[in-house]
Design a protein around this motif. Structure first.
Motif, PDB file in Angstrom:
ATOM      1  N   ALA A   1      68.139 -13.264 -23.679  1.00 38.06           N
ATOM      2  CA  ALA A   1      69.196 -14.131 -23.158  1.00 38.06           C
ATOM      3  C   ALA A   1      70.490 -13.771 -23.880  1.00 38.06           C
ATOM      4  CB  ALA A   1      68.841 -15.598 -23.386  1.00 38.06           C
ATOM      5  N   VAL A   2      71.501 -13.335 -23.149  1.00 42.75           N
ATOM      6  CA  VAL A   2      72.728 -12.834 -23.772  1.00 42.75           C
ATOM      7  C   VAL A   2      73.522 -14.002 -24.365  1.00 42.75           C
ATOM      8  CG1 VAL A   2      74.885 -11.590 -23.393  1.00 42.75           C
ATOM      9  CG2 VAL A   2      72.806 -10.890 -22.172  1.00 42.75           C
ATOM     10  N   HIS A   3      73.759 -13.919 -25.671  1.00 39.84           N
ATOM     11  CA  HIS A   3      74.531 -14.944 -26.376  1.00 39.84           C
ATOM     12  C   HIS A   3      75.987 -14.475 -26.504  1.00 39.84           C
ATOM     13  CE1 HIS A   3      70.550 -16.400 -27.207  1.00 39.84           C
ATOM     14  NE2 HIS A   3      70.982 -17.400 -27.957  1.00 39.84           N
ATOM     15  N   PRO A   4      76.949 -15.402 -26.362  1.00 39.70           N
ATOM     16  CA  PRO A   4      78.360 -14.991 -26.410  1.00 39.70           C
ATOM     17  C   PRO A   4      78.786 -14.561 -27.810  1.00 39.70           C
ATOM     18  CG  PRO A   4      78.179 -17.377 -26.309  1.00 39.70           C
ATOM     19  CD  PRO A   4      76.804 -16.852 -26.132  1.00 39.70           C
ATOM     20  N   HIS A   5      79.704 -13.611 -27.841  1.00 38.20           N
ATOM     21  CA  HIS A   5      80.219 -13.084 -29.114  1.00 38.20           C
ATOM     22  C   HIS A   5      81.729 -13.272 -29.153  1.00 38.20           C
ATOM     23  CE1 HIS A   5      80.649 -10.433 -32.579  1.00 38.20           C
ATOM     24  NE2 HIS A   5      81.640  -9.834 -31.936  1.00 38.20           N
ATOM     25  N   PRO A   6      82.327 -13.670 -30.242  1.00 36.33           N
ATOM     26  CA  PRO A   6      81.681 -14.092 -31.487  1.00 36.33           C
ATOM     27  C   PRO A   6      81.459 -15.614 -31.498  1.00 36.33           C
ATOM     28  CG  PRO A   6      84.035 -13.844 -31.844  1.00 36.33           C
ATOM     29  CD  PRO A   6      83.786 -13.557 -30.378  1.00 36.33           C
ATOM     30  N   THR A   7      80.254 -16.021 -31.765  1.00 34.15           N
ATOM     31  CA  THR A   7      79.929 -17.440 -31.888  1.00 34.15           C
ATOM     32  C   THR A   7      78.941 -17.648 -33.022  1.00 34.15           C
ATOM     33  OG1 THR A   7      78.069 -17.275 -30.340  1.00 34.15           O
ATOM     34  CG2 THR A   7      80.203 -17.909 -29.399  1.00 34.15           C
ATOM     35  N   MET A   8      78.878 -18.874 -33.500  1.00 33.72           N
ATOM     36  CA  MET A   8      77.853 -19.229 -34.485  1.00 33.72           C
ATOM     37  C   MET A   8      76.459 -19.161 -33.841  1.00 33.72           C
ATOM     38  SD  MET A   8      79.613 -19.964 -37.287  1.00 33.72           S
ATOM     39  CE  MET A   8      78.763 -21.071 -38.412  1.00 33.72           C
ATOM     40  N   SER A   9      76.392 -19.455 -32.523  1.00 29.63           N
ATOM     41  CA  SER A   9      75.095 -19.512 -31.850  1.00 29.63           C
ATOM     42  C   SER A   9      74.408 -18.157 -31.754  1.00 29.63           C
ATOM     43  CB  SER A   9      75.244 -20.119 -30.449  1.00 29.63           C
ATOM     44  OG  SER A   9      76.031 -19.285 -29.627  1.00 29.63           O
ATOM     45  N   GLU A  10      75.163 -17.073 -31.899  1.00 30.77           N
ATOM     46  CA  GLU A  10      74.539 -15.741 -31.941  1.00 30.77           C
ATOM     47  C   GLU A  10      73.485 -15.644 -33.046  1.00 30.77           C
ATOM     48  OE1 GLU A  10      77.451 -12.119 -31.211  1.00 30.77           O
ATOM     49  OE2 GLU A  10      78.382 -13.673 -32.431  1.00 30.77           O
ATOM     50  N   ALA A  11      73.665 -16.451 -34.091  1.00 32.04           N
ATOM     51  CA  ALA A  11      72.739 -16.402 -35.220  1.00 32.04           C
ATOM     52  C   ALA A  11      71.320 -16.766 -34.806  1.00 32.04           C
ATOM     53  CB  ALA A  11      73.217 -17.324 -36.343  1.00 32.04           C
TER      54      ALA A  11
END
Length: 463
Positions: free
Chosen positions: A438-448
């Motif tokens: 599932a592609v997570h947006p960059h840059p975000t804290m949720s990428e972690a």
């Protein structure tokens, strides 16, 4: 005698949500409340404490403005104004609940509610005559209050509980906080940020003892770095309030120690509000201070139900709301699913924030799982670096055999807004592979979250 389909006793996040859902389903509904609509959570808990914590966070930002290339020449705190802002936020939210009651045509019965036999509720106003109301279904949602320890009697002046801690006339120079759950740790952060010398005394080996061990250790490091004294494996044996300051005798592994402070905050858990509400007369079963219910929140007496802090489930606002909705939907004959208490998120709103759901690493191993552990530190996150919030990490736990997401534990900036991904993922029986893809947006804290999962499966990119 007025007759209703449903009467809800208590208007906290369990009670008022239950009443609204009941009204939506076509039930003639009333709610009983002896104080302010919204209960403890809205008036004295969840909401006003977050307002206090936000003020503390803004004050911290000002103290570290130079870290962001900014020059702030003069600034100071106004403790009274901070407290007043918190109270105004709570008052505004309570008015919002009043609006929702009116919008949903729910009657508000002002006074102390007591359940009677024959599906009746007696409501006694503070300065008026008791009236009796009847309903086909009575839902008890009276919540809880601060628990008082025998060796730590609360006098409201030198030994206080959370309500007083939110509305102190004067900021104390020093404070001892007994208990390091969410309430204790949030007040520790607030008062320390405001300049009070804070000591936390915790009976168990770790602060925030319900959290994963690594999260507890990270918070302890963060607190010690910010000047909070942390005493674990320690207990307050007695307090002496006879002098100008309060003296607390603390038992530690090394022996007894006398601590002095302006005030002691007792944050050692909660006690249910079930005294004198008619449970014994009606014959409703109570065990260990909790009303016993089945999975649909029915008590042993037909027509009487209980939800929220008065029942054995986790004493959290979102749990009470979920329980109330399930309760009335079941009454309405809808097809409902019992609440999964293993998938309830827990949050602590200090700085750094803590959010978790599911099993800790220790619990998973004790349950016999062969686990895959992934961890991603915010120090490797671009968004965290840009925000100046590199403390903390995301930790994920998977069953190595089937890929079940067993637990997720976070500590860092804004993580209470991130934990829902893990809650929904676990609800949908998501595997690590699906989170990875599932592609997570960059840059975000949720990428972690994605990176921590990648770490568990040996595919992490940014470590």
């Amino acid at each position: 005698m007025s007759k209703y389909d449903i009467i809800v006793v208590g208007s906290g996040p369990g009670g008022y949500v239950t009443a609204i859902r009941a009204s939506q389903l076509g039930f003639k509904t009333a709610v009983v409340e002896k104080e302010d609509l919204g209960g403890v959570c809205l008036n004295w808990g969840c909401i006003p404490t977050k307002a206090l914590l936000k003020s503390a966070q803004v004050f911290e930002y000002l103290k570290h403005a130079g870290d962001y290339g900014l020059k702030v020449k003069e600034f100071d705190k106004d403790f009274d104004a901070v407290v007043n802002r918190s109270r105004n936020v709570a008052d505004g939210m309570s008015k919002g609940v009043q609006f929702l009651m009116k919008k949903n045509k729910i009657d508000i019965l002002d006074g102390f509610g007591k359940v009677l036999k024959g599906k009746k509720v007696q409501v006694t106003p503070g300065n008026g005559e008791a009236k009796t109301h009847e309903a086909d279904h009575i839902i008890i949602a009276t919540g809880a209050k601060a628990r008082e320890l025998p060796n730590l009697p609360i006098d409201g002046k030198k030994v206080i509980e959370y309500r007083k801690a939110m509305t102190m006339e004067k900021q104390p120079e020093s404070m001892i906080i007994v208990g390091s759950g969410a309430i204790g740790c949030e007040f520790a952060y607030f008062y320390n940020s405001m300049g009070t010398q804070v000591t936390i005394v915790e009976y168990l080996p770790n602060i925030v003892p319900l959290e994963d061990d690594e999260v507890s250790k990270q918070l302890e490091r963060s607190y010690k770095k910010s000047g909070i004294k942390v005493m674990t494996n320690s207990s307050v044996e007695s307090v002496d309030t006879s002098g100008d300051k309060v003296k607390a005798t603390v038992k530690t592994k090394k022996g007894e120690e006398i601590l002095e402070a302006d005030v002691v905050l007792s944050a050692v858990g909660i006690k249910t509000n079930i005294e004198n509400i008619g449970l014994e007369e009606v014959g409703i079963t109570v065990e260990k201070d909790k009303i016993q219910v089945n999975e649909w929140y029915q008590t042993n007496v037909p027509g009487y139900y209980a939800i929220g802090d008065v029942t054995p489930g986790a004493a959290l606002a979102h749990v009470a709301s979920a329980e109330g909705i399930i309760c009335v939907e079941k009454i309405a004959g809808m097809h409902v699913e019992a609440l999964n208490y293993q998938n309830i998120p827990g949050c602590t709103y200090a700085t750094p924030e803590i959010a978790s759901v599911g099993m800790t690493e220790k619990q998973a191993k004790e349950a016999g799982y062969d686990v895959k552990i992934g961890k991603f530190p915010f120090s490797a996150s671009g968004k965290a670096s840009a925000s100046g919030a590199k403390e903390g990490f995301v930790k994920v736990i998977f069953d190595a055999k089937y890929g079940e997401w067993l637990g997720c534990h976070m500590i860092g900036a804004g993580v209470t807004d991130m934990i829902a991904e893990a809650v929904v993922g676990r609800k949908l029986e998501t595997t690590g592979h699906e989170i990875l893809k599932a592609v997570h947006p960059h840059p975000t804290m949720s990428e972690a979250v994605m990176e921590a999962v990648a770490d568990a499966y040996g595919e992490v990119i940014h470590l």
